[in-house]
Write an enzyme that holds these catalytic residues in place. Sequence first.
Site, PDB file in Angstrom:
ATOM      1  N   SER A  48      -3.776  28.609 -40.743  1.00  0.00           N
ATOM      2  CA  SER A  48      -3.055  28.888 -41.987  1.00  0.00           C
ATOM      3  C   SER A  48      -3.937  28.967 -43.222  1.00  0.00           C
ATOM      4  CB  SER A  48      -1.978  27.823 -42.218  1.00  0.00           C
ATOM      5  OG  SER A  48      -2.544  26.524 -42.252  1.00  0.00           O
ATOM      6  N   ASP A 337       1.275  22.470 -51.160  1.00  0.00           N
ATOM      7  CA  ASP A 337       2.310  21.772 -50.400  1.00  0.00           C
ATOM      8  C   ASP A 337       1.670  20.515 -49.825  1.00  0.00           C
ATOM      9  OD1 ASP A 337       0.811  22.658 -48.203  1.00  0.00           O
ATOM     10  OD2 ASP A 337       2.175  24.299 -47.735  1.00  0.00           O
ATOM     11  N   HIS A 340      -1.660  22.207 -47.693  1.00  0.00           N
ATOM     12  CA  HIS A 340      -2.584  23.265 -48.122  1.00  0.00           C
ATOM     13  C   HIS A 340      -2.957  23.148 -49.597  1.00  0.00           C
ATOM     14  CE1 HIS A 340      -0.167  24.863 -44.723  1.00  0.00           C
ATOM     15  NE2 HIS A 340      -1.352  25.288 -44.304  1.00  0.00           N
TER      16      HIS A 340
END
Length: 362
Positions: A48, A337, A340
């Site tokens: 990600s 978040d 991340h």
Amino acid sequence: MKDKTSWSCSCSSLKLCLLSILFLTKTVVAIKLPPNLKIPALIAFGDSIVDTGNNNDVKTVVKCNFQPYGINFQGGVPTGRFCDGRNPADLLAEEVGIKSVVPAYLDPNLSSKDLLTGVSFASGGSGYDPITPKLVAAISLQKQLEYFEEYIEKVKNLAGGERKDFILANSLFLLVAGSDDIANTYYDLHARPHYDVDSYTTLMANSASDFVKKLYGYGVRRIAVFGAPPLGCIPSQRTLGGGLLRECAEYYNDAAKLFNSKISTKLDSLRKTLPGIKPVYINIYDPLYDIIQNPTKYGFGVSNKGCCGTGAIEVAVLCNKITSSVCPDVSSHVFWDSYHPTEKTYKVLVSLLINKFVNQFL
């Protein structure tokens, strides 16, 4: 996508769902490249951290093509980047003068020009352990390589064999993975019960080394392999393993450092045995740890919580405009978040690292 696996979240299984989804124009040249260093494209593999939208049409909860993700992206559009804005693939491509946005390979609007200047094959939730992407129905590294084979053929058809070979040999390749393996597969879900942390990080390092060797076999030479970050200090892992005070969970950090030492050694070995390869180990652990421990030094105010929602658990589908508010000042937060970093944090990290590893490609 051919993968028909689907995941759903219910209130009674929120914890399991959370554990399952954990896991991280005009071109402006910010650094002056040496005259003998040409970088025609940037190509990313992994998870990600460098996924720019490949998970958008994958049946997985590890996706973020919805608000409030992307609030600081161009036009405030959620693109599938696990961030408020751009991620390291975009920022590094801009730094070396290629382009300011690296599209996802699976973007239906992908152009021929984008193919020639680089794409991301990364998928949020993927990892070096083949079990890791299966747990969340992400795109495995093996599948990313299959897409890369398609990419090579498309570039050859567009630009010819000679240009294709030049792009493969001279482009900047990023490999960013390992966080999901340690935090999700190994510790949170205990999906490898017969491994201790030493043998598991060896499995990871061997897989990473094998992936680099496969890239080399395609003609790739410039490969930047990112180490694992201080996982125990990211907000979600503080919540899960840091006790009532949400301190850094050191066992995650110890595993990250163990993996980093092994992959660094592996890359040194490949440099000696594979003619012409230029693998560079990127130490992300130390600079990010310093930012987290000394946020004011870098212009931040909050480093133990994300900006989305409570900042303690929200990530991917749990960070959404229906159930999650956004902090008043994103720029004050190290993390977007619970997993991340913000674009601002990525920019700080890139500024600290860019010259070091670009020079190693000479």
